[in-house]
Design a protein around this motif. Structure first.
Motif, PDB file in Angstrom:
ATOM      1  N   LEU A   1       1.498  12.925   1.815  1.00 47.89           N
ATOM      2  CA  LEU A   1       0.521  12.417   0.849  1.00 47.89           C
ATOM      3  C   LEU A   1      -0.383  13.534   0.342  1.00 47.89           C
ATOM      4  CD1 LEU A   1      -0.012   9.538  -0.123  1.00 47.89           C
ATOM      5  CD2 LEU A   1      -1.831   9.388   1.558  1.00 47.89           C
TER       6      LEU A   1
ATOM      7  N   PHE B   1      -7.465   3.787   0.191  1.00 47.00           N
ATOM      8  CA  PHE B   1      -6.654   2.701   0.735  1.00 47.00           C
ATOM      9  C   PHE B   1      -6.917   2.612   2.234  1.00 47.00           C
ATOM     10  CE2 PHE B   1      -4.370   4.286  -2.941  1.00 47.00           C
ATOM     11  CZ  PHE B   1      -3.932   3.142  -3.589  1.00 47.00           C
TER      12      PHE B   1
ATOM     13  N   ALA C   1      -1.009  11.704  -5.877  1.00 47.08           N
ATOM     14  CA  ALA C   1      -1.276  11.380  -4.471  1.00 47.08           C
ATOM     15  C   ALA C   1      -2.453  12.160  -3.892  1.00 47.08           C
ATOM     16  CB  ALA C   1      -0.021  11.637  -3.630  1.00 47.08           C
TER      17      ALA C   1
ATOM     18  N   LEU D   1       0.932   4.211  -2.712  1.00 44.72           N
ATOM     19  CA  LEU D   1       0.706   5.610  -2.327  1.00 44.72           C
ATOM     20  C   LEU D   1       1.878   6.507  -2.701  1.00 44.72           C
ATOM     21  CD1 LEU D   1      -0.699   5.068   1.285  1.00 44.72           C
ATOM     22  CD2 LEU D   1      -1.966   6.039  -0.618  1.00 44.72           C
TER      23      LEU D   1
ATOM     24  N   PHE E   1      -5.769  10.313  -3.524  1.00 42.27           N
ATOM     25  CA  PHE E   1      -5.867   9.127  -2.681  1.00 42.27           C
ATOM     26  C   PHE E   1      -6.446   9.487  -1.317  1.00 42.27           C
ATOM     27  CE2 PHE E   1      -1.635   7.617  -4.729  1.00 42.27           C
ATOM     28  CZ  PHE E   1      -2.299   7.349  -5.909  1.00 42.27           C
TER      29      PHE E   1
ATOM     30  N   ILE F   1       0.833  -1.209   0.000  1.00 43.04           N
ATOM     31  CA  ILE F   1       0.000   0.000   0.000  1.00 43.04           C
ATOM     32  C   ILE F   1       0.866   1.255   0.000  1.00 43.04           C
ATOM     33  CG2 ILE F   1      -1.506   1.387   1.496  1.00 43.04           C
ATOM     34  CD1 ILE F   1      -3.264  -0.871   1.883  1.00 43.04           C
ATOM     35  N   LYS F   2       1.917   1.258   0.804  1.00 43.45           N
ATOM     36  CA  LYS F   2       2.780   2.444   0.843  1.00 43.45           C
ATOM     37  C   LYS F   2       3.488   2.660  -0.490  1.00 43.45           C
ATOM     38  CE  LYS F   2       3.378   2.932   5.755  1.00 43.45           C
ATOM     39  NZ  LYS F   2       4.269   2.979   6.908  1.00 43.45           N
TER      40      LYS F   2
ATOM     41  N   PRO G   1       2.745   7.445  -8.768  1.00 44.49           N
ATOM     42  CA  PRO G   1       1.939   7.680  -7.565  1.00 44.49           C
ATOM     43  C   PRO G   1       2.137   9.079  -6.965  1.00 44.49           C
ATOM     44  CG  PRO G   1       2.953   5.529  -7.462  1.00 44.49           C
ATOM     45  CD  PRO G   1       3.499   6.194  -8.687  1.00 44.49           C
TER      46      PRO G   1
ATOM     47  N   ALA H   1      -9.797  10.194   5.882  1.00 42.26           N
ATOM     48  CA  ALA H   1      -9.573   9.708   4.517  1.00 42.26           C
ATOM     49  C   ALA H   1     -10.761  10.049   3.619  1.00 42.26           C
ATOM     50  CB  ALA H   1      -9.330   8.200   4.530  1.00 42.26           C
TER      51      ALA H   1
ATOM     52  N   TYR I   1      -6.337   7.716   2.563  1.00 45.17           N
ATOM     53  CA  TYR I   1      -5.495   6.702   3.198  1.00 45.17           C
ATOM     54  C   TYR I   1      -5.808   6.606   4.683  1.00 45.17           C
ATOM     55  CZ  TYR I   1      -1.097   4.639   4.978  1.00 45.17           C
ATOM     56  OH  TYR I   1      -0.155   3.869   5.621  1.00 45.17           O
TER      57      TYR I   1
END
Ligand SMILES: Nc1ncnc2c1ncn2[C@@H]1O[C@H](COP(=O)(O)OP(=O)(O)OP(=O)(O)O)[C@@H](O)[C@H]1O
Ligand SMILES: [Mg+2]
Lengths: 254, 280
Positions: free
Chosen positions: B165, A160, A73, A52, A76, A48-49, A69, A151, A78
């Motif tokens: 992120l 994710f 990002a 990501l 996403f 998963i990381k 990714p 998330a 998470y």
């Protein structure tokens, strides 16, 4: 017609020389609901990381919506596996969920939309009443709900979730999976989870992660197939359902 | 104490105390919530190399110390960002190199008779007016950066992986704020000295953390506490003719233990110090 959203080619990764994933290839279509299963230490979190973009592959490539990714990002959502960090940090539930709305315009300015999105996310996990509480005053399961809300506040294209239900009670689990199923209409979802029993009626495919990855795309998986060398822990998957873990899917066969 | 205000040095000391408190409250909170206390210690002791260098070359104190501590801070930040788990060893080594180099440079300085004590324990009563302008500048810049990056800072301090992120420039902000830690340390060494700078930077935030609901509150409360310690310490130092750096820190330490006892009696929560160690 669905398009591939994730394409992984011959990916290998090791932590300081000890290989964790080797020669992984994986193609996932848009709007799949994928369960990552496999033994502890099998490499689910690592995979998963990598997806990501938080870890860089030693070899191979990852393309998500045709991009690397790191470039994508911001689309996403998470939920990390370990959410018990920084226990004494003074921060409210609302401020944690608002992190899902980053990046902001500077000077702490939030738009009304940011707050509304955060409140909606909290509401969907029945945590709105706690929005002004300090996160460290919550129970483990409540904290986990907040991280799921964070998330969701992102309104991601791909979600994710790394063991999101570890601390959540059984009613909460059912509610969460129902919520994810609803979200799955517009989003691609990856979930690491050991409660395959509950999962099996929501997911569309399974990836067994144990150093390599075996992807079963809405196929009927028999115990025989698993025995023949998919390294998944058989008893975990087949528990209670001797011959298959997946229901066949209505109208999903291309 | 009121009549002491007639002296310019006393007025300067109080103003310096206020600026130092503001810097300590804001930057110290950043240091404490990010578990960077050891790194701050490393920077402070590397700064001693800068003091040595300044005397050896005969350049102004601020120039030598700022240069060296900023350089040390940047190297340490790079190491921390690359390898969080092993960074402490490396910081410990830079810490020792800074001290050793400083001492050797002072040994080699001809006709050396600097009042080293004032750098080790500070001399808030001897802060020159020009330093106040430095402090004002740094305070303004610190407040500006913190306000500008507040939400990013919050995310990075709480969960840097998630911040990354979300596209927050994590590395840039780390370099900026650890740079600010270095500048703050150099400035605050004037007030409480090298040996005690870490105490003034960390004790107010440690106390404030427990009673705050947000990082901003923690910064504000730490600033108020630091002002309190500065003024009361200064008063004790002036009244009994003691070293002000030491009295300021003892005020802070006393408040720290009082808050621990208070918590044990009324809040029934483990003291911050212990829960910090557990969660590292
Ligand atoms: N930061 C790290 N440094 C070194 N090795 C690591 C690190 N993180 C994980 N590993 C190793 O990589 C392997 C895979 O770990 P990973 O966390 O991906 O497993 P997992 O499938 O998520 O397991 P679990 O079900 O326990 O969460 C393990 O053998 C682990 O020891
Ligand atoms: Mg894991």
């Amino acid at each position: 017609m669905k398009d591939p959203i994730i394409q992984v080619n011959h990916l290998s990764f090791s932590y300081n020389g000890s290989p964790v994933l080797s020669d992984v290839s994986l193609t996932v279509m848009e709007k799949e609901f994928v369960a990552f299963i496999g033994p502890n230490g099998g490499g689910k979190t690592t995979l998963i990381k990598l997806l990501l973009g938080l870890l860089k592959p030693d070899q191979g490539t990852i393309k998500i919506m045709g991009q690397s990714p790191a470039k994508i990002a911001h689309r996403f959502g998470y939920v990390p596996q370990d959410v018990s960090f920084n226990k004494s940090f003074p921060i409210s539930v609302m401020d944690v969920v608002l992190m899902g709305r980053l990046p902001f315009h500077r000077w702490t300015r939030l738009s009304r939309n940011d707050r509304i999105a955060a409140q909606k996310a909290l509401e969907s996990l029945e945590m709105l009443e706690f929005q002004n509480r300090k996160i460290n005053d919550l129970s483990g399961g409540q904290r986990e709900r907040v991280f799921i809300a964070r998330a969701l506040a992102t309104d991601p294209d791909i979600l994710f979730l790394d063991e999101p239900t570890a601390n959540i009670d059984s009613q909460g689990r059912t509610d969460l999976y129902a919520l994810l199923k609803e979200l799955n209409k517009t989003k691609t979802i990856f979930v690491v989870s050991h409660d395959t029993m509950v999962l099996s009626s929501y997911i569309t495919s399974v990836a067994c992660v144990n150093k390599d990855v075996h992807y079963h795309n809405d196929a009927e998986i028999t115990k025989e197939m698993l025995d023949m060398g998919y390294h998944c822990p058989v008893e975990l998957i087949a528990h209670g359902i001797p011959h298959r873990i997946l229901k066949t899917h209505e109208g999903n066969n291309d | 104490m009121i009549d002491a205000l007639h002296f310019e040095f006393m007025r300067n000391a109080l103003i310096a105390g206020c600026f130092a408190s503001l810097i300590c409250g804001v930057i110290g909170s950043f240091v404490v919530v990010n578990r960077l206390v050891f790194l701050a210690g490393g920077i402070a002791h590397a700064a001693f190399g800068g003091i040595g260098l300044a005397f050896f070359l005969g350049i102004p104190y601020l120039l030598g110390t700022l240069g060296v501590s900023l350089m040390a801070a940047m190297i340490m930040t790079a190491v921390v960002l690359n390898n969080k788990d092993r960074a402490d060893t490396f910081i410990g080594i830079l810490w020792a190199i800074g001290m050793a180099t400083g001492i050797i440079l002072l040994d080699m300085t001809p006709g050396y008779n600097v009042n080293l004590m004032s750098y080790l324990f500070g001399s808030i009563l001897a802060v020159p007016g020009s330093d106040l302008w430095w402090m004002l500048g740094l305070s303004v810049f610190t407040l500006f950066s913190t306000g500008f990056f507040y939400r990013d800072l919050l995310a990075i301090s709480y969960d840097d992986e998630f911040a990354r992120l979300r596209g927050v420039p994590v590395n840039l902000i780390y370099f900026l704020f650890i740079g600010l830690v270095a500048v703050s340390i150099v400035i605050i060494i004037r007030v409480v000295g090298l040996i005690l700078v870490i105490a003034l930077l960390t004790i107010p935030p440690y106390i404030a953390e427990k009673y705050s609901n947000s990082l901003a509150q923690m910064m504000g409360l730490s600033t108020l506490l630091a002002v309190l310690f500065n003024f009361s310490g200064l008063w004790v130092a002036y009244t009994y003719n003691l070293t002000s750096g030491a009295t300021i820190i003892l005020m802070a330490a006393a408040a720290f233990f009082i808050s621990m006892i208070f918590d044990a009696l009324f809040l029934k929560k483990p003291p911050t110090l212990i829960s910090n160690e557990q969660n590292n």
